[in-house]
Design an enzyme around this catalytic site. Sequence first.
Site, short mmCIF file in Angstrom:
data_model
loop_
_atom_site.label_atom_id
_atom_site.label_comp_id
_atom_site.label_asym_id
_atom_site.label_seq_id
_atom_site.Cartn_x
_atom_site.Cartn_y
_atom_site.Cartn_z
N LYS A 1 48.64 32.37 29.25
CA LYS A 1 47.74 32.14 30.38
C LYS A 1 47.27 30.69 30.35
O LYS A 1 46.72 30.22 29.34
CB LYS A 1 46.56 33.10 30.25
C1 E4P Z 1 41.80 37.92 34.67
O1 E4P Z 1 42.82 37.41 34.37
C2 E4P Z 1 40.55 37.17 34.88
O2 E4P Z 1 40.26 36.45 33.77
C3 E4P Z 1 39.45 38.12 35.26
O3 E4P Z 1 39.96 39.06 36.20
C4 E4P Z 1 38.21 37.45 35.75
O4 E4P Z 1 37.31 38.42 36.23
P1 E4P Z 1 35.76 38.12 36.47
O5 E4P Z 1 35.65 37.19 37.63
O6 E4P Z 1 35.17 39.46 36.78
O7 E4P Z 1 35.25 37.52 35.19
#
Ligand code: E4P
Length: 214
Positions: A83
Amino acid sequence: MEIFLDTGMVDEIREAAKWGVIDGVTTNPSLIAKTGRTQEDVIKEICDIVDGPISAEVIATDTEGMIKEGAELAKIHKNVVIKLPLTEDGIAACKWFSDNGIKTNVTLCFSVNQAFLAAKNGATYISPFIGRLDDIGHSGMDLIEEIRTVYDNYGFTTKILAASIRHSSHVREALLVGADVGTMPINVVKGLFKHPLTANGLEQFLADHAKANS
Ligand code: E4P
């Protein structure tokens, strides 16, 4: 649409894995921090539970550092997806990983132009954050729809991973606009099962059965 669980908590992953509907897992540095464990330990354990793409995020902010860190993360398990943040350095690192056959998830995407750059450099997944856009009065779902149109127009194969999903309506809308994947916390997955008419109907069936057999 595939369902990824958005968490670093392994007991949640074990619980959801039993339902058979979880295709992968996403984590981020905030989710890993909540576990109080190292990213490596958490990712290793997740890979033993779910046989699907498991996203692990780099902390480095320069391309060289991201490549070094991501290459180490990729050694943990064949299912690990690197990521990377949607920055100039992250997009450059994305090209290196795709050229070297390592899967990537480009995260923190808030515009169609950003999604275009990630696709150009061969990202496996692009993660537009729906909830965070809604939080500031924009429409996260409009962004998913726009990215779908652009990717289809140009034949990009990068998968649209609807992220920052906060509730069941986000899931319903992501399905309708054609997201490839939705990543969500376990409470949102639990919500997908629920309908009051299902609960009431089952209660009535069981009561009628008990009455007839008493
Ligand atoms: C996933 O890859 C993201 O990091 C996550 O969905 C972020 O979610 P949030 O905005 O609820 O922290």
